[in-house]
Design an enzyme around this catalytic site. Sequence first.
Site, PDB file in Angstrom:
ATOM      1  N   GLY A  41       0.781  -1.243   0.000  1.00 32.35           N
ATOM      2  CA  GLY A  41       0.000   0.000   0.000  1.00 32.35           C
ATOM      3  C   GLY A  41       0.806   1.282   0.000  1.00 32.35           C
ATOM      4  CD  GLU A 106       1.024   0.942   6.594  1.00 29.27           C
ATOM      5  OE1 GLU A 106       1.186   0.901   5.364  1.00 29.27           O
ATOM      6  OE2 GLU A 106       0.733  -0.050   7.279  1.00 29.27           O
ATOM      7  CG  ASP A 107      -1.601   1.818   3.276  1.00 26.47           C
ATOM      8  OD1 ASP A 107      -1.424   1.624   4.501  1.00 26.47           O
ATOM      9  OD2 ASP A 107      -2.112   0.951   2.538  1.00 26.47           O
ATOM     10  CG  ASP A 110      -8.149   1.035  10.281  1.00 28.55           C
ATOM     11  OD1 ASP A 110      -8.975   1.927  10.521  1.00 28.55           O
ATOM     12  OD2 ASP A 110      -8.491  -0.142  10.043  1.00 28.55           O
ATOM     13  CB  THR A 111      -6.888  -0.989  14.658  1.00 27.51           C
ATOM     14  OG1 THR A 111      -5.862  -1.789  14.077  1.00 27.51           O
ATOM     15  CG2 THR A 111      -8.223  -1.327  14.023  1.00 27.51           C
ATOM     16  N   GLY A 112      -4.117   0.736  14.326  1.00 29.40           N
ATOM     17  CA  GLY A 112      -2.777   0.929  14.873  1.00 29.40           C
ATOM     18  C   GLY A 112      -2.094  -0.376  15.261  1.00 29.40           C
ATOM     19  CB  THR A 114      -0.488  -3.206  10.995  1.00 28.41           C
ATOM     20  OG1 THR A 114      -1.682  -3.963  10.784  1.00 28.41           O
ATOM     21  CG2 THR A 114       0.585  -3.678  10.047  1.00 28.41           C
ATOM     22  CG  LEU A 115       1.818   1.616  11.338  1.00 27.64           C
ATOM     23  CD1 LEU A 115       1.595   3.123  11.239  1.00 27.64           C
ATOM     24  CD2 LEU A 115       3.166   1.280  10.716  1.00 27.64           C
ATOM     25  CE  LYS A 138     -10.298   4.204   7.213  1.00 26.46           C
ATOM     26  NZ  LYS A 138     -10.750   2.829   6.977  1.00 26.46           N
ATOM     27  CG  PHE A 159     -12.745   0.164   2.836  1.00 27.65           C
ATOM     28  CD1 PHE A 159     -12.031  -0.537   3.809  1.00 27.65           C
ATOM     29  CD2 PHE A 159     -12.405  -0.020   1.508  1.00 27.65           C
ATOM     30  CE1 PHE A 159     -11.009  -1.409   3.455  1.00 27.65           C
ATOM     31  CE2 PHE A 159     -11.388  -0.890   1.143  1.00 27.65           C
ATOM     32  CZ  PHE A 159     -10.687  -1.587   2.114  1.00 27.65           C
ATOM     33  CG  ASP A 166      -5.706  -3.659  -1.229  1.00 29.71           C
ATOM     34  OD1 ASP A 166      -5.323  -3.132  -0.165  1.00 29.71           O
ATOM     35  OD2 ASP A 166      -6.077  -4.847  -1.295  1.00 29.71           O
ATOM     36  NE  ARG A 172      -2.240  -3.258  -3.802  1.00 28.02           N
ATOM     37  CZ  ARG A 172      -2.318  -3.384  -2.486  1.00 28.02           C
ATOM     38  NH1 ARG A 172      -2.253  -2.313  -1.716  1.00 28.02           N
ATOM     39  NH2 ARG A 172      -2.477  -4.565  -1.926  1.00 28.02           N
TER      40      ARG A 172
HETATM   41  P1  IMP Z   1      -4.328  -1.486  11.269  1.00 27.85           P
HETATM   42  O1  IMP Z   1      -3.473  -2.580  11.843  1.00 27.85           O
HETATM   43  O2  IMP Z   1      -5.768  -1.677  11.631  1.00 27.85           O
HETATM   44  O3  IMP Z   1      -3.849  -0.076  11.578  1.00 27.85           O
HETATM   45  O4  IMP Z   1      -4.320  -1.767   9.715  1.00 27.85           O
HETATM   46  C1  IMP Z   1      -3.687  -1.002   8.807  1.00 27.85           C
HETATM   47  C2  IMP Z   1      -3.783  -1.661   7.467  1.00 27.85           C
HETATM   48  O5  IMP Z   1      -5.145  -1.998   7.138  1.00 27.85           O
HETATM   49  C3  IMP Z   1      -3.326  -0.696   6.401  1.00 27.85           C
HETATM   50  O6  IMP Z   1      -1.960  -0.836   6.154  1.00 27.85           O
HETATM   51  C4  IMP Z   1      -4.175  -1.072   5.217  1.00 27.85           C
HETATM   52  O7  IMP Z   1      -3.522  -2.083   4.467  1.00 27.85           O
HETATM   53  C5  IMP Z   1      -5.444  -1.641   5.800  1.00 27.85           C
HETATM   54  N1  IMP Z   1      -6.534  -0.641   5.792  1.00 27.85           N
HETATM   55  C6  IMP Z   1      -7.074  -0.009   6.846  1.00 27.85           C
HETATM   56  N2  IMP Z   1      -8.049   0.843   6.479  1.00 27.85           N
HETATM   57  C7  IMP Z   1      -8.122   0.746   5.136  1.00 27.85           C
HETATM   58  C8  IMP Z   1      -8.957   1.393   4.136  1.00 27.85           C
HETATM   59  O8  IMP Z   1      -9.820   2.238   4.405  1.00 27.85           O
HETATM   60  N3  IMP Z   1      -8.720   1.027   2.850  1.00 27.85           N
HETATM   61  C9  IMP Z   1      -7.788   0.100   2.484  1.00 27.85           C
HETATM   62  N4  IMP Z   1      -6.986  -0.509   3.381  1.00 27.85           N
HETATM   63  C10 IMP Z   1      -7.166  -0.206   4.695  1.00 27.85           C
HETATM   64 MG    MG Z   2      -5.184  -4.075   1.965  1.00 32.18          MG
END
Ligand code: IMP
Ligand code: MG
Length: 182
Positions: A41, A106-107, A110-112, A114-115, A138, A159, A166, A172
């Site tokens: 992403g 990072e793109d 979101d929840t944080g 992954t990071l 977000k 979303f 994607d 993308r």
């Molecule tokens: P987190 O662990 O919830 O912060 O997930 C982050 C990952 O979820 C990002 O790197 C994206 O790949 C994916 N993601 C979260 N929100 C979106 C969205 O609105 N569109 C597409 N991918 C998303």
């Molecule tokens: Mg994705």
Amino acid sequence: MPELKILVSREQIAQRVAEMGAQISKDFAGEPVILVGVLKGATIFLSDLARHIDLDCTFDFIGVSSYGARPTPDQELLGGWDSTGDVRVTKDVDSSLAGKNVILVEDILDTGLTLTRLRQILLGHKPKTFRIASLLDKPSRRKMPITGDYVGFAIPDEFVVGYGLDHAERYRNLPDVCTLVP
Ligand code: IMP
Ligand code: MG
């Protein structure tokens, strides 16, 4: 067919990414930086951001996927699925990050989850400094206390696709960030 609506236009993105690059150039003046992009992403954002960084700059990439059940494309679109943070590295960085100025690119934050996990992994390399650059944020979705050091745009809980993001690997290549309404 799902409906696409522009949320952040290519012009807004271009202007903000240039500002972010200028800020990074200022913050790290005279020092080398390594941009670590999260596949896939972040690739488009990284390639534009890098061209606004006026420093000795190198790239690396890390690939991740979440353990356990992946969301179906419908679940993902309807927001009914959160990543677990149980992140598996599918492609490790190629070079040692020890003693370097690392900027994780990072793109979207979101929840944080992954990071938070990626930060833990990369801090294990003992970099000199560690920063996070995320095109989108977000904040209303956050489950972990993590913030970006360089954030392009805070967006509502919708979303989005395009400019690297994607839905089931598609969209993308869109030049704008768009909401995808089922
Ligand atoms: P987190 O662990 O919830 O912060 O997930 C982050 C990952 O979820 C990002 O790197 C994206 O790949 C994916 N993601 C979260 N929100 C979106 C969205 O609105 N569109 C597409 N991918 C998303
Ligand atoms: Mg994705």
